[in-house]
Design a protein around this motif. Structure first.
Motif, short mmCIF file in Angstrom:
data_model
loop_
_atom_site.label_atom_id
_atom_site.label_comp_id
_atom_site.label_asym_id
_atom_site.label_seq_id
_atom_site.Cartn_x
_atom_site.Cartn_y
_atom_site.Cartn_z
N THR A 124 -46.29 -65.90 -15.40
CA THR A 124 -44.98 -66.55 -15.23
C THR A 124 -45.20 -68.05 -15.32
OG1 THR A 124 -45.28 -66.76 -12.85
CG2 THR A 124 -44.13 -64.78 -13.63
N ILE A 125 -44.14 -68.78 -15.68
CA ILE A 125 -44.28 -70.24 -15.77
C ILE A 125 -44.50 -70.81 -14.36
CG2 ILE A 125 -41.81 -70.87 -15.68
CD1 ILE A 125 -44.60 -72.52 -17.80
N TYR A 126 -43.90 -70.16 -13.37
CA TYR A 126 -44.11 -70.54 -11.96
C TYR A 126 -45.60 -70.49 -11.64
CZ TYR A 126 -43.65 -70.05 -6.82
OH TYR A 126 -43.74 -70.18 -5.45
N GLY A 127 -46.23 -69.34 -11.98
CA GLY A 127 -47.66 -69.18 -11.69
C GLY A 127 -48.52 -70.17 -12.45
N VAL A 128 -48.18 -70.38 -13.71
CA VAL A 128 -48.97 -71.31 -14.54
C VAL A 128 -48.90 -72.72 -13.94
CG1 VAL A 128 -49.05 -72.43 -16.82
CG2 VAL A 128 -48.72 -69.95 -16.66
N THR A 129 -47.71 -73.15 -13.54
CA THR A 129 -47.59 -74.50 -12.98
C THR A 129 -48.25 -74.60 -11.60
OG1 THR A 129 -45.37 -73.96 -12.14
CG2 THR A 129 -45.49 -75.14 -14.25
N LYS A 130 -48.30 -73.48 -10.87
CA LYS A 130 -48.95 -73.53 -9.55
C LYS A 130 -50.48 -73.58 -9.69
CE LYS A 130 -45.64 -73.71 -6.51
NZ LYS A 130 -45.53 -74.73 -5.45
N VAL A 131 -51.02 -72.89 -10.71
CA VAL A 131 -52.47 -73.00 -10.95
C VAL A 131 -52.77 -74.46 -11.36
CG1 VAL A 131 -54.41 -72.26 -12.40
CG2 VAL A 131 -52.74 -70.58 -11.60
N LEU A 151 -55.37 -76.94 -9.44
CA LEU A 151 -56.51 -77.55 -10.14
C LEU A 151 -56.40 -79.06 -10.19
CD1 LEU A 151 -57.04 -75.03 -13.09
CD2 LEU A 151 -58.35 -75.23 -10.98
N LEU A 152 -55.19 -79.55 -10.45
CA LEU A 152 -55.02 -81.01 -10.53
C LEU A 152 -55.26 -81.64 -9.14
CD1 LEU A 152 -54.28 -82.89 -12.90
CD2 LEU A 152 -51.96 -82.96 -11.98
N GLY A 153 -54.76 -80.97 -8.11
CA GLY A 153 -54.97 -81.47 -6.74
C GLY A 153 -56.46 -81.52 -6.42
N GLU A 154 -57.19 -80.46 -6.76
CA GLU A 154 -58.62 -80.44 -6.47
C GLU A 154 -59.36 -81.49 -7.31
OE1 GLU A 154 -60.01 -76.35 -6.63
OE2 GLU A 154 -58.54 -75.75 -5.12
N TYR A 155 -58.88 -81.71 -8.52
CA TYR A 155 -59.48 -82.75 -9.37
C TYR A 155 -59.25 -84.15 -8.76
CZ TYR A 155 -60.38 -85.72 -13.40
OH TYR A 155 -60.86 -86.70 -14.21
N TYR A 156 -58.04 -84.42 -8.31
CA TYR A 156 -57.76 -85.73 -7.68
C TYR A 156 -58.58 -85.91 -6.40
CZ TYR A 156 -54.08 -87.83 -10.54
OH TYR A 156 -53.39 -88.46 -11.55
N HIS A 157 -58.83 -84.78 -5.72
CA HIS A 157 -59.67 -84.87 -4.52
C HIS A 157 -61.09 -85.26 -4.91
CE1 HIS A 157 -61.52 -84.04 -0.73
NE2 HIS A 157 -62.33 -83.15 -1.28
N GLU A 158 -61.65 -84.56 -5.91
CA GLU A 158 -63.02 -84.82 -6.36
C GLU A 158 -63.18 -86.23 -6.93
OE1 GLU A 158 -65.22 -82.07 -5.18
OE2 GLU A 158 -66.19 -83.27 -6.76
N PHE A 168 -56.10 -83.91 -0.70
CA PHE A 168 -55.20 -82.85 -1.16
C PHE A 168 -55.52 -81.54 -0.45
CE2 PHE A 168 -55.08 -79.08 -3.93
CZ PHE A 168 -53.73 -78.97 -4.15
N ARG A 169 -54.46 -80.85 0.01
CA ARG A 169 -54.65 -79.55 0.67
C ARG A 169 -53.57 -78.58 0.19
NH1 ARG A 169 -56.80 -81.15 6.62
NH2 ARG A 169 -57.96 -83.00 5.95
N SER A 170 -53.97 -77.33 0.02
CA SER A 170 -53.00 -76.35 -0.46
C SER A 170 -53.24 -74.98 0.18
CB SER A 170 -53.11 -76.23 -1.99
OG SER A 170 -52.20 -75.27 -2.47
#
Ligand SMILES: NC(=O)c1ccc[n+]([C@@H]2O[C@H](COP(=O)([O-])OP(=O)(O)OC[C@H]3O[C@@H](n4cnc5c(N)ncnc54)[C@H](O)[C@@H]3O)[C@@H](O)[C@H]2O)c1
Length: 302
Positions: free
Chosen positions: A116-123, A127-134, A140-142
């Motif tokens: 689903t587009i919902y799922g794709v945008t949530k992945v 990933l983007l949140g974890e990248y910004y953290h690194e 970032f927390r989810s």
């Protein structure tokens, strides 16, 4: 917990009737970076909880808007969290898994190929949140939530039936379910959901072994929730009129989640099971939906 004026709510629309007392409140369009930044700077914000999104069923009906709100919105809040040193919470979902994921006891780290587009945008958000953290050290927390059950009318997700069924039980004594009777999905009661957010946000960074955790309450099928309602409203009936779009989405999601890492790292433990949820939902919705003269005899039959 934080002081009445310390939590600022925002949306692009007015508060729903009955929630006008929730202040302070301001307009923020998540697609407009300036409007987010203004709210952050003007109010000296230190933590951003980013709930705005288009949910699964709504997203399938408006893909470009889902990409915008769920994708661009996340990019905006991450950039602002980086610039203004904010702690940032973005919820994820069981919708971030897909048909190739193990469906029982789905672990934190596994195949994520949502359809689903919902799922794709949530992945993407995870990933983007974890990248910004690194890369930038953004805190970032989810949490990957299952279907959330609360007295607030649902926003267009695949698990909406698990809220609507309580409304229908009280108002009509009958619910027409769009999922098959044996469709099992993980769910969680509202209070547990909010508790999980607060607990995770309070956990010191060094105790977090992940930045995105599964959390869950309990799993059930439409048949089982109907049975739980029938224990309190014996004449309650459930009928089925399957929605192919929502059934397909539900069939691609986990039946249960493994949240043992959250339990281990920050002592996560839900309080509500199916029976406790049915009890509180019927009690709160009776007070919300039925005038006192009607609620007394209804409750007496429960
Ligand atoms: N409800 C669930 O069962 C569930 C389960 C898992 C994860 N989640 C996640 O929790 C979050 C909240 O879900 P919900 O059920 O409250 O959804 P909802 O649809 O009820 O609320 C979403 C909110 O986003 C707002 N919004 C939409 N576009 C916006 C924009 N451009 N700018 C600012 N706000 C905008 C809407 O006005 C609405 O108030 C979402 O991120 C969702 O993915 C929800």
């Amino acid at each position: 917990m934080y002081g009445k004026d310390s939590v600022i709510l925002s949306d692009i629309c007015k508060r729903p009737a009955g929630f006008e007392h929730l202040t302070p409140f301001c307009y923020v369009n998540i697609l407009d970076k300036t409007s987010i930044e203004e709210a952050v700077v003007n109010n000296n914000i230190d933590t951003l909880i980013h709930f705005s999104a288009l949910l699964s069923a709504v997203g399938e009906n408006n893909v470009p808007l889902a990409i915008s709100v769920n994708g661009r919105g996340v990019e905006n809040v991450l950039e602002i969290s980086k610039s203004h040193n904010l702690k940032l919470f973005i919820p994820s979902t069981i919708g971030a898994f897909g048909p190739t994921t193990t469906r029982d006891g789905t672990p934190d780290l596994t195949i994520q190929r949502p359809r689903t587009i919902y799922g794709v945008t949530k992945v993407y958000a995870e990933l983007l949140g974890e990248y910004y953290h690194e890369k930038y050290g953004v805190d970032f927390r989810s949490l990957r939530f299952p279907g959330i059950i609360s007295t607030v009318e649902p926003g267009g997700g695949t698990t909406d039936y698990a809220i609507k069924i309580y409304y229908d039980a009280l108002l009509h004594g009958k619910h027409i379910c769009y999922l098959k009777p044996d469709t099992e999905l993980p769910m969680m009661y509202d209070t547990d959901c909010m508790t999980s957010v607060i607990q995770m946000l309070h956990t010191p960074s060094e105790k977090l072994s992940l930045r995105t955790y599964n959390v869950t309450g309990f799993s059930f099928t439409p048949e089982q929730i109907a049975e739980s309602i029938r224990k309190r409203i014996p004449n309650f009936q459930i009928e089925y009129n399957i929605c192919p779009i929502r059934q397909k989405i539900a069939d691609s999601w986990p039946r249960s989640l493994d949240d043992s890492t959250a339990r281990r790292d920050w002592a996560w433990k839900p309080e509500y099971d199916l029976e406790a949820t049915t009890e509180i939902m019927l009690e709160l919705l009776t007070a919300k939906l039925l005038p006192p003269s009607e609620s007394e005899p209804k409750l007496a039959t429960m």
